[in-house]
Design a protein around this motif. Structure first.
Motif, PDB file in Angstrom:
ATOM      1  N   ILE A  10       1.977  10.833   2.083  1.00 19.21           N
ATOM      2  CA  ILE A  10       1.293   9.864   2.942  1.00 19.21           C
ATOM      3  C   ILE A  10       2.161   8.633   3.135  1.00 19.21           C
ATOM      4  CG2 ILE A  10      -0.740   8.386   3.172  1.00 19.21           C
ATOM      5  CD1 ILE A  10      -2.250  10.512   1.466  1.00 19.21           C
ATOM      6  N   ARG A  11       2.788   8.197   2.056  1.00 22.19           N
ATOM      7  CA  ARG A  11       3.662   7.025   2.155  1.00 22.19           C
ATOM      8  C   ARG A  11       4.835   7.278   3.087  1.00 22.19           C
ATOM      9  NH1 ARG A  11       6.107   4.773  -3.352  1.00 22.19           N
ATOM     10  NH2 ARG A  11       7.195   6.773  -3.211  1.00 22.19           N
ATOM     11  N   THR A  28      -8.203   7.533  -4.164  1.00 20.02           N
ATOM     12  CA  THR A  28      -8.565   8.451  -3.096  1.00 20.02           C
ATOM     13  C   THR A  28      -9.053   7.651  -1.895  1.00 20.02           C
ATOM     14  OG1 THR A  28      -9.158  10.219  -4.622  1.00 20.02           O
ATOM     15  CG2 THR A  28     -10.144  10.306  -2.424  1.00 20.02           C
ATOM     16  N   GLY A  29      -8.424   7.874  -0.753  1.00 21.85           N
ATOM     17  CA  GLY A  29      -8.779   7.134   0.450  1.00 21.85           C
ATOM     18  C   GLY A  29      -9.986   7.719   1.168  1.00 21.85           C
ATOM     19  N   LEU A  46       0.670  -2.165  12.831  1.00 24.78           N
ATOM     20  CA  LEU A  46      -0.259  -1.248  12.178  1.00 24.78           C
ATOM     21  C   LEU A  46      -0.424  -1.669  10.720  1.00 24.78           C
ATOM     22  CD1 LEU A  46       1.018   2.153  13.651  1.00 24.78           C
ATOM     23  CD2 LEU A  46      -0.930   0.779  14.397  1.00 24.78           C
ATOM     24  N   VAL A  47      -1.494  -2.380  10.455  1.00 25.55           N
ATOM     25  CA  VAL A  47      -1.763  -2.877   9.105  1.00 25.55           C
ATOM     26  C   VAL A  47      -2.899  -2.049   8.507  1.00 25.55           C
ATOM     27  CG1 VAL A  47      -2.473  -4.839   7.709  1.00 25.55           C
ATOM     28  CG2 VAL A  47      -0.989  -5.197   9.697  1.00 25.55           C
ATOM     29  N   GLU A  48      -2.558  -1.278   7.473  1.00 26.59           N
ATOM     30  CA  GLU A  48      -3.556  -0.420   6.835  1.00 26.59           C
ATOM     31  C   GLU A  48      -4.502  -1.237   5.978  1.00 26.59           C
ATOM     32  OE1 GLU A  48      -5.674   1.908   6.730  1.00 26.59           O
ATOM     33  OE2 GLU A  48      -4.176   3.534   6.735  1.00 26.59           O
ATOM     34  N   TYR A  49      -5.735  -0.738   5.864  1.00 25.57           N
ATOM     35  CA  TYR A  49      -6.708  -1.325   4.944  1.00 25.57           C
ATOM     36  C   TYR A  49      -6.619  -0.585   3.619  1.00 25.57           C
ATOM     37  CZ  TYR A  49      -8.746  -4.134   8.622  1.00 25.57           C
ATOM     38  OH  TYR A  49      -8.930  -5.071   9.607  1.00 25.57           O
ATOM     39  N   VAL A  50      -6.475  -1.329   2.549  1.00 20.17           N
ATOM     40  CA  VAL A  50      -6.258  -0.748   1.223  1.00 20.17           C
ATOM     41  C   VAL A  50      -7.261  -1.349   0.243  1.00 20.17           C
ATOM     42  CG1 VAL A  50      -3.789  -0.472   1.719  1.00 20.17           C
ATOM     43  CG2 VAL A  50      -4.582  -2.518   0.515  1.00 20.17           C
ATOM     44  N   ALA A  90      -4.837   6.770   1.933  1.00 17.18           N
ATOM     45  CA  ALA A  90      -5.328   7.447   3.142  1.00 17.18           C
ATOM     46  C   ALA A  90      -6.430   6.627   3.784  1.00 17.18           C
ATOM     47  CB  ALA A  90      -5.831   8.849   2.790  1.00 17.18           C
ATOM     48  N   GLY A  91      -6.034   5.570   4.477  1.00 18.24           N
ATOM     49  CA  GLY A  91      -6.976   4.646   5.094  1.00 18.24           C
ATOM     50  C   GLY A  91      -7.177   4.900   6.573  1.00 18.24           C
TER      51      GLY A  91
END
Length: 296
Positions: free
Chosen positions: A135-136, A108-109, A89-93, A151-152
């Motif tokens: 969130i982290r 802000t995501g 699970l690789v988040e987009y940041v 929050a992606g």
């Protein structure tokens, strides 16, 4: 082999604008960022792994593949396993966060308010230090990388999957029948199989068609199953393919399904999920598709 003009699925393009985030958004709570020059491009929060997200999908041309009966020897061969880390699970940041390697994002995501509401925080749609920590913590618990509190789309998709586990059809969007129905929820990017009110499989995350190549809604039927399907034109594997509408099928991909653009029409699954679905669905089973993939 597949018709030369047929194929779909595969691994999507690496980068996409934040205004096109598609994963797991509920229809009532899209919470997208407003378009404009201030919206920063989102990128994977960690270096690309073996899933190679820069590869291009093989397109669905809406035509059915050449149907034949595979030999026993062909069916005896199981598709190869995915490389370790393929489905991480690789988040987009934000690009700036990735470059600076921030520990806790101040940005802000695109799913800020929805994530705040899910975590029972003050749902004001604005990132705060407390929001970031909460969130982290969720990201760390569920092994989402990079855990920076942004929050992606992957964080929100994970929350949607968790919420659907107990009863994916709580909203009664998928018709209840006495026979098996494969339910494809484009809005939440989830799929499951039910017979009556009993869930036989899933829910599991998926990736459906992008804008211009949407997975077609309505009733369909599994008309051909091909365990070791391969696109000869695009040289791309489509393991555990179960075709339900022209060139559109359930099938595994050797790449992340959590990408900011969709497939070319197929319902893409992780290999393990596609393998289990292969054992659940039979030729002639019904498929019901509804909703709309955010961004598509």
């Amino acid at each position: 082999m597949i018709n030369r003009r047929i194929a779909c699925g595969g691994v999507a393009v690496l980068l996409a604008a934040a205004t096109a985030l598609p994963v797991g958004t509920a229809a009532a709570d899209p919470a997208p960022l407003a378009p404009g020059p201030e919206v920063e491009q989102l990128v994977p929060g960690v270096a690309p792994g073996p899933y190679q997200p820069w590869q291009i999908d093989t397109p669905d041309q809406m035509l059915p593949p050449k149907v034949y009966t595979p030999t026993a020897d062909e069916d005896a061969v199981e598709p190869r396993d995915a490389a370790e880390g393929t489905y991480d699970l690789v988040e987009y940041v934000p690009l700036g966060d990735a470059v600076d390697k921030v520990a806790c994002s101040k940005r802000t995501g695109p799913y800020q308010k929805a994530v705040e509401r899910w975590l029972k925080l003050k749902a004001d749609g604005k990132q705060s230090a407390a929001d970031c920590r909460a969130i982290r913590n969720f990201q760390v618990k569920h092994r989402i990388k990079a855990a920076t509190g942004f929050a992606g789309p992957v964080t929100w998709a994970t929350m949607q999957l968790i919420s659907a586990k107990k009863n994916p059809n709580a909203a009664k969007k998928c018709p209840v029948r006495k026979y098996r129905v494969a339910c494809v929820d484009l809005s939440r990017q989830l799929t499951w199989v039910q017979k009556g009110k009993k869930v036989l499989y899933g829910p599991v995350p998926m990736r459906s068609g992008r804008a211009g190549h949407r997975t077609r809604t309505g009733w369909h039927k599994i008309y051909w199953k091909h365990k070791n399907h391969w696109s000869t034109l695009y040289n791309s594997p489509m393991p555990y393919a179960q075709f339900f509408d022209g060139g559109q099928a359930f099938h595994a991909v050797y790449g992340s399904i959590y990408t900011t653009v969709g497939s070319w029409g197929c319902v893409n699954l992780r290999l393990g999920d596609a393998r289990k679905l292969w054992g659940v669905l039979k030729k002639g089973d019904q498929v019901y598709v509804w909703g709309s993939r955010p961004g598509a």
